[in-house]
Design a protein around this motif. Structure first.
Motif, PDB file in Angstrom:
ATOM      1  N   GLN A  42      52.598  55.376  37.871  1.00 50.30           N
ATOM      2  CA  GLN A  42      53.162  56.513  38.571  1.00 50.30           C
ATOM      3  C   GLN A  42      54.683  56.377  38.695  1.00 50.30           C
ATOM      4  N   ALA A  43      55.336  57.515  38.813  1.00 54.46           N
ATOM      5  CA  ALA A  43      56.794  57.517  38.979  1.00 54.46           C
ATOM      6  C   ALA A  43      57.161  56.900  40.331  1.00 54.46           C
ATOM      7  N   LEU A  44      58.289  56.244  40.367  1.00 55.01           N
ATOM      8  CA  LEU A  44      58.777  55.662  41.616  1.00 55.01           C
ATOM      9  C   LEU A  44      59.241  56.767  42.558  1.00 55.01           C
ATOM     10  N   ALA A  45      58.915  56.639  43.826  1.00 58.33           N
ATOM     11  CA  ALA A  45      59.365  57.602  44.832  1.00 58.33           C
ATOM     12  C   ALA A  45      60.727  57.169  45.365  1.00 58.33           C
ATOM     13  N   PRO A  46      61.674  58.095  45.524  1.00 59.64           N
ATOM     14  CA  PRO A  46      63.008  57.729  46.010  1.00 59.64           C
ATOM     15  C   PRO A  46      62.961  57.035  47.370  1.00 59.64           C
ATOM     16  N   ARG A  47      63.684  55.912  47.473  1.00 58.24           N
ATOM     17  CA  ARG A  47      63.891  55.191  48.721  1.00 58.24           C
ATOM     18  C   ARG A  47      62.569  54.793  49.390  1.00 58.24           C
ATOM     19  N   GLU A  48      61.574  54.517  48.579  1.00 57.22           N
ATOM     20  CA  GLU A  48      60.278  54.110  49.105  1.00 57.22           C
ATOM     21  C   GLU A  48      59.875  52.787  48.459  1.00 57.22           C
ATOM     22  N   ALA A  49      59.591  51.771  49.273  1.00 55.71           N
ATOM     23  CA  ALA A  49      59.189  50.466  48.748  1.00 55.71           C
ATOM     24  C   ALA A  49      57.799  50.572  48.141  1.00 55.71           C
ATOM     25  N   THR A  50      57.669  50.136  46.896  1.00 54.89           N
ATOM     26  CA  THR A  50      56.428  50.269  46.145  1.00 54.89           C
ATOM     27  C   THR A  50      55.919  48.896  45.726  1.00 54.89           C
ATOM     28  N   LEU A  51      54.683  48.586  46.059  1.00 55.44           N
ATOM     29  CA  LEU A  51      54.065  47.333  45.645  1.00 55.44           C
ATOM     30  C   LEU A  51      53.479  47.501  44.248  1.00 55.44           C
ATOM     31  N   THR A  52      53.817  46.584  43.349  1.00 50.92           N
ATOM     32  CA  THR A  52      53.308  46.650  41.985  1.00 50.92           C
ATOM     33  C   THR A  52      53.308  45.246  41.399  1.00 50.92           C
ATOM     34  N   ARG A  53      52.929  45.135  40.157  1.00 52.77           N
ATOM     35  CA  ARG A  53      53.042  43.876  39.429  1.00 52.77           C
ATOM     36  C   ARG A  53      54.088  44.050  38.330  1.00 52.77           C
ATOM     37  N   ILE A  54      54.694  42.938  37.936  1.00 55.26           N
ATOM     38  CA  ILE A  54      55.761  42.986  36.938  1.00 55.26           C
ATOM     39  C   ILE A  54      55.453  42.053  35.776  1.00 55.26           C
ATOM     40  N   ARG A  55      56.119  42.327  34.679  1.00 58.51           N
ATOM     41  CA  ARG A  55      56.053  41.446  33.509  1.00 58.51           C
ATOM     42  C   ARG A  55      57.384  40.715  33.426  1.00 58.51           C
TER      43      ARG A  55
END
Length: 212
Positions: A42-55
């Motif tokens: 999903q697209a990132l929401a402005p100024r909202e901390a988003t939990l995800t995984r990274i490579r």
């Protein structure tokens, strides 16, 4: 030589191990580059901390390497005035270097020392005095030094200098008007007032220089 039209990336936290490490991306393609290392679709929401995984493998594989909190700050409301993405991971040097490599592989350029603050200055997010205050605050060794640097970062010094500039410009305008119309007998300011105003400016400058 600095370029201000590409997208830069750097580790924003001190070297070494820690609980949290932050990688900052700034530039026109910050979000497009950042999403390439995220598992989130999903697209990132402005100024909202988003939990995800990274490579964070330097771009060598597609396997997730760590959990992260990702925050997107759209331009112009960011530190640099550009699109900025901050990725907070565990503070492992291996993870941070791998993430940095992945973002470079995705199209970002490694930032030069001070380049984020330089872009903030170019985009009028801070003035020169505030840019210098960033380095002073980082290098502060005592609470007093930190407080003085923070006051400068808040614009206290710039405001005082602007006030002095206005006083001097007004004084110059009155003096020039008096010189332009000598035959008419107009006196826009008296010599005694000139001396008094200059004395006030000098006193204020001395106070600024002594950090009062």
């Amino acid at each position: 030589m600095f370029s201000s039209d590409d997208t830069i990336v750097a580790i924003a936290t001190p070297s070494g191990r820690g609980g949290i490490g932050v990688v900052r991306i700034s530039g026109p393609n910050a979000t497009a580059i950042a999403v390439q290392v995220l598992t989130r679709r999903q697209a990132l929401a402005p100024r909202e901390a988003t939990l995800t995984r990274i490579r964070a493998d330097g771009g060598s594989s597609r396997r997730p390497s760590d959990h992260a909190i990702v925050t997107w700050f759209p331009a112009p409301h960011s530190y640099t005035g550009e699109h900025v993405v901050e990725i907070s991971t565990h503070g492992s040097p291996v993870v941070l270097r791998g993430l940095l490599g992945s973002l470079v592989a995705a199209g970002a350029r490694l930032a030069r020392p001070g380049e984020f603050t330089f872009r903030a200055f170019l985009n009028s997010r801070i003035d020169l005095a505030q840019a210098e205050a960033v380095a002073d605050l980082i290098d502060a060794a005592t609470p007093l030094q930190a407080q003085m640097a923070f006051d400068q970062l808040e614009g206290t010094l710039s405001a005082r200098i602007e006030a002095l500039d206005r006083k001097l410009l007004d004084l110059i305008a009155r003096l020039e008007a008096s010189l332009d119309f000598p035959e008419e007998g107009f006196h826009f300011i008296e010599p005694r007032e000139v001396a008094a105003r200059l004395g006030d400016v000098i006193d204020e400058l001395n106070a600024v220089l002594s950090h009062e």
